[in-house]
Scaffold this active site. Structure first.
Site, short mmCIF file in Angstrom:
data_model
loop_
_atom_site.label_atom_id
_atom_site.label_comp_id
_atom_site.label_asym_id
_atom_site.label_seq_id
_atom_site.Cartn_x
_atom_site.Cartn_y
_atom_site.Cartn_z
N HIS A 1 -0.58 -4.49 -5.19
CA HIS A 1 0.20 -4.28 -6.41
C HIS A 1 1.48 -5.11 -6.34
CE1 HIS A 1 -2.37 -0.76 -5.85
NE2 HIS A 1 -2.26 -0.51 -7.14
N HIS B 1 0.14 -5.05 -12.46
CA HIS B 1 0.36 -3.78 -11.77
C HIS B 1 -0.46 -3.69 -10.49
CE1 HIS B 1 0.81 0.58 -11.16
NE2 HIS B 1 -0.47 0.55 -10.86
N GLU C 1 3.90 26.34 -7.09
CA GLU C 1 3.12 26.07 -5.87
C GLU C 1 3.00 24.59 -5.58
OE1 GLU C 1 1.60 30.25 -6.76
OE2 GLU C 1 2.13 28.49 -7.96
N HIS D 1 -8.37 35.74 -9.72
CA HIS D 1 -7.47 35.85 -8.58
C HIS D 1 -8.21 36.09 -7.27
CE1 HIS D 1 -4.37 35.82 -11.54
NE2 HIS D 1 -3.40 36.16 -10.69
#
Length: 679
Positions: free
Chosen positions: A33, A267, A414, A476
């Site tokens: 890149h 890129h 999280e 859950h």
């Protein structure tokens, strides 16, 4: 320019050196890149020459500035900087960019290349790592700085890209950084307006400056190719003490390339021979490949010499500080070396004694003792401490302006929590832990994978470990999560069955400094396991051991982990009533047990007796121990909303159901064995 000895001509020469080193390396590799290194070279060279504090002779110096290339695809920019400013990265290393065994891989890798602070690749991870480092720095400064000398007074710098800001993890981390007023963060946003698919406006049109200002950041906008603006902005960011800083540097991808300037094709693809030649002409650059002007060498050598002098002065001041602060000096050594007491295991075992209970609750008791013994231990949860039991009761919470505590409130974040733990671990000084429910380990996986790749000591506490957590239901209730974590190389996954195993699990996590550990803990209460006289606690650390021998020649071997160990014991007693002698083997860490010498595994698993494994999850990974003719009793579907008792019955995880299946299995095996004998 406002600071430093660089003239604009010198700065331009240094930046063009970085540009062409990147161009030549990518071209030789025919992979890479070039766009970002060419676009970011101006602010990167000035930052390193005028502001960044480092020591290439001692890259782990505690008071160095941390520099993170969160946009890791532009790694040739970082490799060029490391080479020019005297780190152990040669010109030949640059020439071997992206080749097998080279020190210049396709994205920066911690521990592989000197001077690389963190492994970046997945966008946004480096951004959040830096926030973790900044938090660790503030916590360390609170513990060690005095009115005369500050052993810790550095900054965390990063180059971030459009992609970093698009990924959700950066929003989580930026929000917490603003809330905690981490003014030691200075990030440069390379705003080049280009992504792989084209212009960023295809999918990204928000006002990033206003977003970060809303998070509580100090935001500046500059022309990323104007050295005076760059210099002024970095100086202003350093003066900002109570807000993290974002410098939005408007740049041109592939700056210097006459035909691929501002082009998406630059890129992630080499410029090509013709465009490289055109770029050389445009920059008035020699034809010599990997050319470094003598003037640039001299500038960088001078900066290196200045930094070595800064380091020597810091060491002199630290020696005086140690004499003034003997208690802090001892704490410094304990924390930076992550020292552990020799009787750690015994102390943690005493913390639980003979108590029964959910392993999450027993873990909470162990954490109190561990925190008293290991001052480097610090952490928190994703807004779940009352459920994960991870608070350090003798310590305060970390908050803006008050960083002396050890309890970190990550909020419902999280993604950011797991990555920030990586940053804290790599920063040094701390052994960080973070907690959430096992089902939410999915949010943590990218960062866990990177900590495993980097060999970073991070402790993850995952509670509510199976469908048996109850009425919260299948959203859950983890099923596949335990197996998926076990598949990550260099991650140690431990699922303890009672207080003894939980204490040894924490011992293993605190002792293991070469990678992360996941502690998988139950919500439901578990009994204390009765162990035979030959048991030694150190056997737990081998990953598997004999809990109940079942005689010299057991009829069946039953392996289990976590809450299913007591289930296996209960089933074994029912089998004994049928005349079937069962050996019960507790396997808290499947990976550790599988890695034991064959002689040990044979001593545990016996000879030719049929093997069974019981675990409230999929059985795929157990077949390594079961063999082709084994039996697995577990959960291969999603859970359901009901009480623990009903769920156990519905999923066939009661002692009676398990004993019945094993009895039928042993009977079939015995009949087949008798049949073969008569043939």
């Amino acid at each position: 320019m406002a600071k430093g000895s660089l003239t604009e001509r010198e700065a331009r020469l240094g930046a063009n050196t970085l540009r062409m080193l990147a161009v030549d390396a990518v071209e030789r590799a025919n992979s890479g890149h070039p766009g970002l290194p060419m676009g970011g070279a101006d602010y990167a060279f000035l930052l390193w020459h005028n502001y960044l504090v480092f020591n290439p002779v001692d890259p782990r110096w505690p008071n160095r500035d941390r520099f993170i290339l969160s946009a890791g695809h532009g790694c040739m920019l970082l490799y060029g900087l490391l080479h020019l400013f005297g780190f152990a990265l040669s010109l030949d290393d640059l020439k071997n960019f992206r080749q097998w065994g080279s020190r210049t891989p396709g994205h920066p890798e911690y521990g592989h290349t000197p001077g690389v602070e963190v492994t970046t690749g997945p966008l946004g991870q480096g951004f959040a790592d830096g926030v973790g480092m900044a938090l660790a720095a503030r916590m360390a400064a609170e513990r060690f700085n005095d009115a005369i000398f500050s052993p810790i007074d550095h900054h965390i710098y990063a180059i971030v890209s459009d992609g970093d800001l698009m990924e959700g993890i950066s929003s989580e981390a930026a929000s917490l950084a603003g809330h905690l007023k981490l003014g030691n963060i200075i990030y440069i946003y390379d705003d080049n307006g280009i992504t792989i698919e084209g212009k960023t406006e295809l999918a990204f049109s928000e006002n990033a400056g206003k977003r970060f200002a809303a998070y509580g950041w100090h935001v500046q906008r500059i022309d990323g190719h104007d050295f005076d603006q760059i210099d002024t902005a970095i100086g202003a960011a350093q003066s900002e003490k109570d807000r993290p800083s974002l410098i939005i540097a408007r740049t041109h991808i592939a700056q210097g390339s006459p035909n691929k300037h501002d082009s998406a094709v630059a890129h992630g693809s080499p410029l090509g021979a013709e465009e490289v030649a055109a770029t050389r002409r445009n920059l008035h650059w020699p034809e010599e490949l990997f050319y470094v002007p003598a003037e640039v060498r001299a500038l960088c050598e001078k900066r290196k010499a200045d930094m070595l002098s800064v380091h020597r002065e810091w060491e002199r001041n630290l020696a005086l500080w140690r004499r003034r602060n003997p208690d802090k000096s001892r704490l410094w050594d304990e924390m930076w070396q992550r020292k552990l007491p020799t009787d750690l295991a015994d102390s943690l075992l005493q913390a639980v004694g003979g108590a029964e209970g959910a392993t999450r609750s027993l873990s909470g008791r162990i954490i109190q003792e561990a925190a008293a013994l290991v001052p480097a231990l610090a952490g928190g949860s994703a807004d779940l401490e009352p459920s994960t039991n991870t608070g350090i009761k003798a310590s305060q919470s970390v908050s803006a302006g008050a960083f002396g505590g050890r309890n970190i409130h990550f909020g419902v974040r999280e993604h950011a929590m797991a990555a920030m733990l990586n940053g804290m671990a790599l920063y040094g000084c701390f052994v960080p832990f973070g907690a959430t429910f096992l089902v939410f380990s999915d949010y943590c996986r990218p960062a866990i994978r990177l900590s495993a790749l980097m060999g970073a000591q991070v402790i993850h506490v995952f509670t509510h470990d199976s469908v048996l957590l109850g009425e919260d239901g299948p959203t859950h209730q983890p099923v596949e999560h335990l197996s998926s974590l076990r598949l990550i190389p260099n991650l140690t996954v431990i699922r303890p069955a009672d207080g003894v195993e939980t204490a040894l699990a924490w011992t293993a996590a605190l002792t293991r400094k070469t990678g992360p550990t996941a502690l998988v803990l139950s919500r439901q209460k578990l009994p204390v396991l009765a162990r035979e006289g030959t048991f030694a606690p150190t056997l737990v650390l081998r990953g598997g051991y004999v809990l109940v021998s079942g005689g010299d020649k057991p009829d069946v071997i039953i392996m289990a982990s976590g809450s299913e160990v007591s289930l296996a014991v209960a089933a074994g007693k029912l089998l004994a009533e049928q005349g079937i002698n069962a050996r019960i083997v507790s396997v808290p860490c499947l990976e550790a047990f599988s890695a034991q010498p064959q002689t040990y595994r044979r001593s545990v698993l016996g000879g030719r007796a049929p093997r069974v494994a019981v675990e409230a999850g999929p059985g795929a990974l157990w077949w390594r121990l079961l063999g082709a003719g084994g039996l697995f009793i577990g959960v291969e579907s999603f859970g359901a909303s009901a009480s623990e008792k009903v769920l156990a019955e519905q999923f066939g995880l009661t002692p009676q159901q398990v004993a019945e299946r094993i009895g039928e299995y042993v009977s079939r095996k015995q009949k087949r064995k008798n049949f073969l004998r008569t043939k």
